[in-house]
Write a protein that holds these residues in place. Structure first.
Motif, short mmCIF file in Angstrom:
data_model
loop_
_atom_site.label_atom_id
_atom_site.label_comp_id
_atom_site.label_asym_id
_atom_site.label_seq_id
_atom_site.Cartn_x
_atom_site.Cartn_y
_atom_site.Cartn_z
N GLY A 1 -7.30 38.71 37.92
CA GLY A 1 -6.47 39.14 39.04
C GLY A 1 -6.42 40.65 39.17
O GLY A 1 -7.22 41.38 38.58
N ARG A 2 -5.46 41.11 39.95
CA ARG A 2 -5.36 42.53 40.27
C ARG A 2 -4.68 43.32 39.16
O ARG A 2 -3.99 42.77 38.31
CB ARG A 2 -4.55 42.71 41.57
CG ARG A 2 -5.12 41.95 42.74
CD ARG A 2 -4.41 42.34 44.03
NE ARG A 2 -2.98 42.06 43.99
CZ ARG A 2 -2.12 42.41 44.96
NH1 ARG A 2 -2.56 43.06 46.01
NH2 ARG A 2 -0.85 42.09 44.88
N ARG A 3 -4.85 44.63 39.20
CA ARG A 3 -4.13 45.52 38.29
C ARG A 3 -2.66 45.56 38.70
O ARG A 3 -2.33 45.54 39.90
CB ARG A 3 -4.72 46.92 38.31
CG ARG A 3 -6.14 46.99 37.81
CD ARG A 3 -6.71 48.38 38.01
NE ARG A 3 -6.12 49.36 37.10
CZ ARG A 3 -6.34 50.67 37.17
NH1 ARG A 3 -7.11 51.17 38.14
NH2 ARG A 3 -5.79 51.49 36.30
N THR A 4 -1.79 45.61 37.74
CA THR A 4 -0.35 45.65 38.01
C THR A 4 0.30 46.78 37.21
O THR A 4 -0.18 47.15 36.14
CB THR A 4 0.33 44.32 37.65
OG1 THR A 4 0.07 44.02 36.27
CG2 THR A 4 -0.17 43.19 38.53
N PHE A 5 1.43 47.26 37.74
CA PHE A 5 2.08 48.43 37.15
C PHE A 5 3.59 48.27 37.16
O PHE A 5 4.17 47.76 38.13
CB PHE A 5 1.72 49.70 37.93
CG PHE A 5 0.24 50.01 37.96
CD1 PHE A 5 -0.31 50.93 37.08
CD2 PHE A 5 -0.60 49.37 38.86
CE1 PHE A 5 -1.67 51.21 37.09
CE2 PHE A 5 -1.96 49.64 38.89
CZ PHE A 5 -2.50 50.56 38.00
N VAL A 6 4.23 48.73 36.10
CA VAL A 6 5.68 48.91 36.11
C VAL A 6 5.97 50.25 36.77
O VAL A 6 5.46 51.29 36.33
CB VAL A 6 6.27 48.88 34.69
CG1 VAL A 6 7.76 49.21 34.71
CG2 VAL A 6 6.05 47.52 34.05
N ILE A 7 6.76 50.24 37.84
CA ILE A 7 7.04 51.49 38.55
C ILE A 7 8.49 51.95 38.39
O ILE A 7 8.83 53.07 38.79
CB ILE A 7 6.71 51.36 40.05
CG1 ILE A 7 7.52 50.25 40.70
CG2 ILE A 7 5.21 51.16 40.25
CD1 ILE A 7 7.40 50.23 42.23
#
Length: 365
Positions: A6-12
């Motif tokens: 899947g896609r890259r994910t980030f804690v923002i």
């Protein structure tokens, strides 16, 4: 093999309340509002950008998750309530991350809160068998083969106490190692303004606190607490669209795991509390992050480890691959689990950049 599915994910953004003794002083909606507002402010976005939310709690009525977030706005988004004992917050984050990673949404929120009763944990529904009944039964059966014999105390500490006893009998550790772990964690808490206890108890104070089981004292056990925390997860496209590159922390790998039959069918109290389950989950997450089998542990600078009981932390070191199966207590003796040593094993993660996360769902955690 690709590094991720899947896609890259980030804690923002992240937010947290102080954790306090359960005294009925905080409400679900107040805790949810504070933690989520702090996370939104940290992220620099408003609540209307949140497309879905997962809210974890064990001691709340149905739809408590909705109540926890409605003070931020009633925007019609799906709000899913999550209940999985001590892994509840991790499960909420796992689901929020998957929603973004799969492309269902661009921005998701994970919130965890608890409003508890004072004293040891008990069942909420005494009119039916506990979901953990088989595990409680199995750990009691295994006590008969241990040198310490029949144990006592509430169900959860008794299970982990027996697991710690098994480790001690196998590898010549003792309860002083549990006390050292507890003292280390309490020392860390002195630097955490959100911590319930900031006393910094010594090894001797831990050892001399009231006995909860044969192996565990009061200060080796996590207290009941009221508090909340929140994370906001976003896609790479969302990060770029909102100019959040300088604060976004990538979730390189995140996994969940549940029991295999070995938890009940082996003659191991460590298996009853999920030793192999933790190992499988850790192996999966390091593989997902692109490491070869058994590799990558030396790349981790800070570990957030669930320390419900000090005995659990001890047996989790080798399960995660931080040391050999017989070397957890040696890690403790050498101080390799605290600040300025090999790994900081704590509950507070202040890093930036790419990092590896693992989470394990336990039947009892």
């Amino acid at each position: 093999m690709p590094l991720t599915k899947g896609r890259r994910t980030f804690v923002i953004g992240c937010g947290c309340t102080a954790f306090i003794k359960p005294r009925g002083e905080r409400t679900t909606e107040d805790m949810g509002l504070e933690a989520a507002t702090k996370a939104l402010l940290d992220a620099g976005v408003t609540y209307d950008f949140i497309e879905t939310a997962f809210v974890g709690h064990c001691y709340g009525d149905s739809t408590s998750g909705q109540r926890a977030l409605y003070n931020l706005g009633m925007t019609g988004i799906p709000i899913t309530n999550v209940n999985s004992n001590c892994s509840t917050g991790g499960t909420a984050l796992y689901q929020a991350n998957n929603s973004v990673k799969s492309g269902l949404v661009e921005c998701a929120l994970a919130l965890g809160f608890e409003r508890m009763k004072p004293g040891s944990l008990g069942t909420t529904f005494p009119d039916r068998p506990s979901p953990l009944a088989l595990f409680h039964q199995r750990t009691r059966e295994l006590e008969q083969g241990m040198k310490a014999g029949t144990n006592f105390g509430p169900g959860a500490p008794r299970m982990f106490s027996n697991a710690g006893q098994e480790y001690c009998e196998k590898y010549s550790a003792d309860i002083v190692h549990f006390a050292k772990i507890a003292a280390k964690n309490h020392a860390h808490s002195k630097n955490n303004p959100y911590s319930q206890f900031r006393n910094g108890w010594t090894v001797q104070q831990v050892l001399h606190s009231p006995k909860i089981t044969n192996q565990l004292t009061k200060f080796m056990c996590s207290p009941t607490s009221d508090g909340a925390s929140c994370c906001i997860v976003a896609s790479e496209a969302f990060v770029h669209a909102h100019n959040l590159e300088n604060q976004a922390i990538e979730i390189v790998a995140l996994e969940l795991e549940t029991d295999h039959p070995v938890s009940l069918e082996s003659n191991s109290a460590m298996e009853v509390v999920g030793y192999s389950m933790t190992k499988r989950c850790a192996d999966k997450v390091f593989a997902e992050a692109g490491f070869a089998p058994g590799k990558g542990r030396d790349e981790v600078g800070v570990i957030e480890l669930h320390d419900c009981f000090a005995a659990n932390e001890l047996i989790t070191y080798p399960a995660l691959g931080l040391c050999a199966p017989d070397a957890a207590h040696k890690m403790v003796d050498n101080g390799d689990n605290t600040v300025c040593e090999t790994e900081v094993v704590t509950y507070l993660d202040c890093r930036t950049g790419r990092y590896v996360v693992w989470w394990n769902v336990c039947h009892q955690s």
